[in-house]
Design a protein around this motif. Structure first.
Motif, PDB file in Angstrom:
ATOM      1  N   ASP A   1       0.816  -1.230   0.000  1.00 14.38           N
ATOM      2  CA  ASP A   1       0.000   0.000   0.000  1.00 14.38           C
ATOM      3  C   ASP A   1       0.842   1.269   0.000  1.00 14.38           C
ATOM      4  O   ASP A   1       0.335   2.383  -0.226  1.00 14.38           O
ATOM      5  N   ILE A   2       2.136   1.095   0.247  1.00 14.64           N
ATOM      6  CA  ILE A   2       2.981   2.296   0.330  1.00 14.64           C
ATOM      7  C   ILE A   2       3.507   2.722  -1.036  1.00 14.64           C
ATOM      8  O   ILE A   2       4.062   3.811  -1.197  1.00 14.64           O
ATOM      9  N   VAL A   3       3.322   1.835  -2.041  1.00 14.64           N
ATOM     10  CA  VAL A   3       3.847   2.140  -3.393  1.00 14.64           C
ATOM     11  C   VAL A   3       3.285   3.451  -3.965  1.00 14.64           C
ATOM     12  O   VAL A   3       4.031   4.259  -4.530  1.00 14.64           O
ATOM     13  N   PRO A   4       1.959   3.704  -3.808  1.00 15.71           N
ATOM     14  CA  PRO A   4       1.436   4.983  -4.337  1.00 15.71           C
ATOM     15  C   PRO A   4       2.122   6.194  -3.716  1.00 15.71           C
ATOM     16  O   PRO A   4       2.352   7.209  -4.394  1.00 15.71           O
ATOM     17  N   LEU A   5       2.417   6.108  -2.424  1.00 14.90           N
ATOM     18  CA  LEU A   5       3.094   7.232  -1.771  1.00 14.90           C
ATOM     19  C   LEU A   5       4.503   7.390  -2.324  1.00 14.90           C
ATOM     20  O   LEU A   5       4.996   8.510  -2.504  1.00 14.90           O
ATOM     21  N   GLN A   6       5.109   6.241  -2.586  1.00 15.41           N
ATOM     22  CA  GLN A   6       6.450   6.271  -3.169  1.00 15.41           C
ATOM     23  C   GLN A   6       6.419   6.965  -4.541  1.00 15.41           C
ATOM     24  O   GLN A   6       7.290   7.784  -4.870  1.00 15.41           O
ATOM     25  N   ASP A   7       5.382   6.646  -5.332  1.00 14.79           N
ATOM     26  CA  ASP A   7       5.238   7.275  -6.663  1.00 14.79           C
ATOM     27  C   ASP A   7       5.020   8.794  -6.548  1.00 14.79           C
ATOM     28  O   ASP A   7       5.524   9.566  -7.359  1.00 14.79           O
ATOM     29  N   ARG A   8       4.260   9.202  -5.566  1.00 15.39           N
ATOM     30  CA  ARG A   8       3.990  10.640  -5.387  1.00 15.39           C
ATOM     31  C   ARG A   8       5.279  11.385  -5.030  1.00 15.39           C
ATOM     32  O   ARG A   8       5.508  12.512  -5.493  1.00 15.39           O
ATOM     33  N   ILE A   9       6.114  10.730  -4.156  1.00 19.19           N
ATOM     34  CA  ILE A   9       7.401  11.361  -3.814  1.00 19.19           C
ATOM     35  C   ILE A   9       8.263  11.457  -5.071  1.00 19.19           C
ATOM     36  O   ILE A   9       8.944  12.463  -5.312  1.00 19.19           O
ATOM     37  N   ASN A  10       8.224  10.430  -5.905  1.00 18.90           N
ATOM     38  CA  ASN A  10       9.007  10.446  -7.145  1.00 18.90           C
ATOM     39  C   ASN A  10       8.543  11.587  -8.060  1.00 18.90           C
ATOM     40  O   ASN A  10       9.351  12.255  -8.704  1.00 18.90           O
ATOM     41  N   SER A  11       7.219  11.819  -8.090  1.00 20.02           N
ATOM     42  CA  SER A  11       6.674  12.939  -8.888  1.00 20.02           C
ATOM     43  C   SER A  11       7.187  14.267  -8.360  1.00 20.02           C
ATOM     44  O   SER A  11       7.499  15.192  -9.127  1.00 20.02           O
ATOM     45  N   CYS A  12       7.236  14.385  -7.036  1.00 25.86           N
ATOM     46  CA  CYS A  12       7.747  15.627  -6.426  1.00 25.86           C
ATOM     47  C   CYS A  12       9.209  15.830  -6.801  1.00 25.86           C
ATOM     48  O   CYS A  12       9.653  16.964  -7.051  1.00 25.86           O
ATOM     49  N   ILE A  13       9.994  14.719  -6.825  1.00 29.49           N
ATOM     50  CA  ILE A  13      11.412  14.817  -7.198  1.00 29.49           C
ATOM     51  C   ILE A  13      11.530  15.336  -8.618  1.00 29.49           C
ATOM     52  O   ILE A  13      12.337  16.229  -8.919  1.00 29.49           O
ATOM     53  N   ILE A  14      10.723  14.767  -9.535  1.00 32.54           N
ATOM     54  CA  ILE A  14      10.758  15.188 -10.958  1.00 32.54           C
ATOM     55  C   ILE A  14      10.393  16.669 -11.095  1.00 32.54           C
ATOM     56  O   ILE A  14      11.024  17.422 -11.835  1.00 32.54           O
ATOM     57  N   GLU A  15       9.341  17.080 -10.361  1.00 31.52           N
ATOM     58  CA  GLU A  15       8.891  18.478 -10.415  1.00 31.52           C
ATOM     59  C   GLU A  15       9.973  19.415  -9.911  1.00 31.52           C
ATOM     60  O   GLU A  15      10.249  20.464 -10.511  1.00 31.52           O
ATOM     61  N   LEU A  16      10.596  19.047  -8.796  1.00 31.02           N
ATOM     62  CA  LEU A  16      11.651  19.897  -8.233  1.00 31.02           C
ATOM     63  C   LEU A  16      12.843  19.974  -9.175  1.00 31.02           C
ATOM     64  O   LEU A  16      13.458  21.032  -9.337  1.00 31.02           O
ATOM     65  N   GLU A  17      13.210  18.840  -9.771  1.00 31.11           N
ATOM     66  CA  GLU A  17      14.332  18.848 -10.709  1.00 31.11           C
ATOM     67  C   GLU A  17      14.052  19.797 -11.881  1.00 31.11           C
ATOM     68  O   GLU A  17      14.953  20.512 -12.348  1.00 31.11           O
ATOM     69  N   ASP A  18      12.801  19.792 -12.341  1.00 31.26           N
ATOM     70  CA  ASP A  18      12.424  20.696 -13.444  1.00 31.26           C
ATOM     71  C   ASP A  18      12.490  22.160 -13.000  1.00 31.26           C
ATOM     72  O   ASP A  18      12.957  23.023 -13.739  1.00 31.26           O
ATOM     73  N   ILE A  19      11.978  22.416 -11.812  1.00 34.17           N
ATOM     74  CA  ILE A  19      12.021  23.781 -11.270  1.00 34.17           C
ATOM     75  C   ILE A  19      13.464  24.270 -11.180  1.00 34.17           C
ATOM     76  O   ILE A  19      13.794  25.394 -11.607  1.00 34.17           O
ATOM     77  N   TYR A  20      14.329  23.451 -10.596  1.00 37.34           N
ATOM     78  CA  TYR A  20      15.716  23.868 -10.412  1.00 37.34           C
ATOM     79  C   TYR A  20      16.410  24.041 -11.763  1.00 37.34           C
ATOM     80  O   TYR A  20      17.269  24.929 -11.936  1.00 37.34           O
ATOM     81  N   ALA A  21      16.038  23.217 -12.751  1.00 40.17           N
ATOM     82  CA  ALA A  21      16.625  23.350 -14.084  1.00 40.17           C
ATOM     83  C   ALA A  21      16.253  24.681 -14.726  1.00 40.17           C
ATOM     84  O   ALA A  21      17.096  25.357 -15.334  1.00 40.17           O
ATOM     85  N   GLN A  22      14.989  25.071 -14.559  1.00 39.40           N
ATOM     86  CA  GLN A  22      14.535  26.358 -15.119  1.00 39.40           C
ATOM     87  C   GLN A  22      15.200  27.522 -14.407  1.00 39.40           C
ATOM     88  O   GLN A  22      15.545  28.537 -15.030  1.00 39.40           O
ATOM     89  N   LEU A  23      15.368  27.367 -13.076  1.00 40.69           N
ATOM     90  CA  LEU A  23      16.060  28.429 -12.338  1.00 40.69           C
ATOM     91  C   LEU A  23      17.494  28.571 -12.826  1.00 40.69           C
ATOM     92  O   LEU A  23      18.001  29.683 -12.980  1.00 40.69           O
ATOM     93  N   ASN A  24      18.152  27.451 -13.089  1.00 40.25           N
ATOM     94  CA  ASN A  24      19.514  27.504 -13.621  1.00 40.25           C
ATOM     95  C   ASN A  24      19.544  28.176 -14.996  1.00 40.25           C
ATOM     96  O   ASN A  24      20.490  28.886 -15.338  1.00 40.25           O
ATOM     97  N   HIS A  25      18.452  27.909 -15.780  1.00 38.28           N
ATOM     98  CA  HIS A  25      18.358  28.550 -17.114  1.00 38.28           C
ATOM     99  C   HIS A  25      18.274  30.067 -16.981  1.00 38.28           C
ATOM    100  O   HIS A  25      18.913  30.810 -17.724  1.00 38.28           O
TER     101      HIS A  25
END
Length: 551
Positions: free
Chosen positions: A260-284
């Motif tokens: 049952d914890i897998v969905p939470l794991q996926d949500r954290i992974n989504s947050c990681i992807i979103e943050l990586e994109d945010i930081y990439a744009q900030l670097n741009h």
């Protein structure tokens, strides 16, 4: 045709109602009985001015009403222009108030005197001894020749061409004015338009410039923040991204034991992807922003140029500046259009001028030919009316430019007496001569025109015998197709009438008033006999009157 005339409280007329018919109506009566007053009242409904001095009873208003049959008259355009009901019969009413104010009505619609006077010229034509006459009018003289020569179509063709020519001349003048103004404005427009085009404004540029200036002015602060965030994201082991990656790894370790914890794991992974994109744009952003004093200066200069353009043209934004640019461009394009339009109109003016001149020459030729015949006929009729020495000349004077009536000015020259050179009818002819000349003219064109009601006031003054017989016959002939009203002192003329009215003074009341009645056949005999011999009429006069009426 005048059908009815009603008069109330006018000078010495208390109340009067007259019914007229087609043909020749005769009005007789002793001097001072009120015949001229009738004409004065009729003139009021034809647009003449009046004041409270015409009131019989100063405490009451004067009312004069005329009813006309206008079926044979072309009045549609008049009613359309003045927005009036074109009803039959046509009713005109004038009211003179005790205050001196006047009111006029056409078919119960209030009107000013100007349209009433215009309408009056189509309804009744007065010929009085001391009045001016349409004979003075060059248009009337030309119209007579055109009617006499049966060349109205030719005159209409000329009129159409001339009006088209004058209208095109006005358009050409307006075009020249527009072109002149456009050319005067051209250099200034070109300078202003070039200034805007060189600047090359872009929709939304003002906001973009402000944003770029703000970013560059705070470049160091922006870069410091971005660098701090970038370090925190990528280098700091305790940063949010590193922490989330650890959390994701830890959950992955236990996920085989807790599905049952897998969905939470996926949500954290989504947050990681979103943050990586945010930081990439900030670097741009960080790579785009830099401290560049020269570039900042250029941005400020462009923004200042833009504000100067706003102030110069009294506008507030880029949209208005772009709209102004288009307007200036359109105006410059219009100059080319005005130039071409001006050339086209100039050519059209010349074309119409030539056609108008050609038609004018044709019309003048026809009028000169008609004038020869008209003069002979007029002289013949004038001899019948007691003017055997009359002379008539239609004088044609060439005009430099065609006018409303053609390329020749027409003058009717007249003399009534032997040894007198013909001159302008206005300067030479007496009132009686004018009336008789007009009668001759009317009788010559009666079969070609829808004439208004013709009123002749004492046209027979100074004539008798055979001349009076000829005059009476001419009036009778004219009245066969038109309504004619004649005020006369001649028993011969009076006997020619289809209807006979007598004006007399009524002394039965407290004041003397004027009255009028339509005479029966027996009363006509008595009235004409009285005109012959005086009152009471002699038996011979009665016999003569009967002979006149039966002639």
């Amino acid at each position: 045709m005048l059908k009815e005339l009603t008069i109330r409280n006018y000078t010495i007329i208390e109340e009067l109602h007259l019914g007229f018919s087609q043909g020749l109506s005769i009005i007789t009566g002793e001097t001072g009985a009120g015949k001229s007053i009738l004409l004065g009242a009729l003139n009021l409904i034809l647009g003449e001015r009046a004041d409270s001095s015409v009131l019989l009873d100063a405490s009451k208003k004067c009312i004069i009403e005329g009813q006309f049959d206008t079926d044979t008259l072309a009045l549609h355009d008049f009613f359309k222009v003045h927005d009036l009901d074109n009803e039959s019969p046509l009713i005109i009413r004038r009211e003179i108030l005790p205050s001196g104010k006047s009111r006029a009505f056409i078919n119960d619609t209030p009107v000013t005197l100007a349209p009433l006077k215009t309408l009056g010229t189509h309804l009744v034509e007065m010929h009085r001894q001391m009045d001016s006459t349409t004979l003075y009018d060059a248009a009337y003289q030309a119209h007579f020749l055109d009617r006499m020569g049966k060349q109205m179509n030719l005159a209409h063709e000329y009129d159409t061409l001339y009006n088209a020519y004058k209208a095109t001349v006005q358009q050409w003048k307006k075009s020249q004015e527009n072109l002149h103004n456009a050319i005067k404005e051209k250099s200034f427009l070109e300078f202003q338009l070039d200034e805007i085009q060189v600047f090359h404004p872009v929709e939304g540029e003002e906001e973009t410039l402000l944003q770029q200036i703000s970013s560059m002015e705070h470049a160091r602060e922006i870069l410091e923040v971005i660098q701090k965030i970038s370090f925190d994201a990528n280098e700091n082991e305790t940063g949010p991204l590193a922490q989330l990656r650890n959390h994701y790894k830890w959950l992955m370790d236990i996920s085989p034991y807790l599905s049952d914890i897998v969905p939470l794991q996926d949500r954290i992974n989504s947050c990681i992807i979103e943050l990586e994109d945010i930081y990439a744009q900030l670097n741009h952003f960080g790579t785009d922003i830099q401290e560049d004093p020269q570039a900042l200066q250029q941005l400020h200069e462009r923004y200042d140029q833009l504000q100067n353009l706003f102030r110069k043209h009294n506008i507030q934004n880029i949209s208005s500046l772009l709209a102004l640019q288009k307007e200036m461009s359109d105006k410059l394009s219009d100059i080319s259009f005005h130039t071409e339009e001006n050339k086209r109109l100039e050519q059209e003016v010349q074309h119409l001028h030539n056609k108008t001149l050609q038609k004018a020459v044709e019309l003048t030729k026809a009028r000169k030919k008609t004038a020869k015949t008209a003069v002979l006929k007029l002289l013949e009729n004038l001899r019948l009316l007691g003017m055997p020495e009359a002379k008539i000349v239609f004088e044609f004077t060439h005009l430099e430019e065609p006018g409303p009536l053609g390329d020749e000015k027409i003058d009717l020259l007249f003399s009534a007496n032997k040894g007198m050179q013909p001159g302008s009818v206005k300067d030479i002819a007496s009132g009686g001569e004018l009336s008789r000349l007009n009668l001759c003219i009317k009788s010559m064109i009666a079969d070609t025109a829808a004439l208004p009601t013709l009123v002749f006031d004492e046209i027979d003054t100074g004539i008798s015998g055979a001349v009076a017989v000829n005059l009476a016959q001419m009036l009778r002939t004219l009245s066969q197709g038109h309504q004619v009203i004649s005020i006369t002192h001649s028993p011969i003329v009076a006997a020619a009438g289809d209807t006979h009215f007598k004006v007399f003074k009524d002394h039965s009341g407290n004041t003397t008033t004027s009255a009028i009645l339509q005479l029966s056949p027996e009363e006509r005999v008595k009235e004409i006999a009285t005109m012959i011999s005086g009152y009471p009429p002699t038996n011979t006069a009665i016999k003569n009157a009967e002979e006149l009426l039966n002639a």
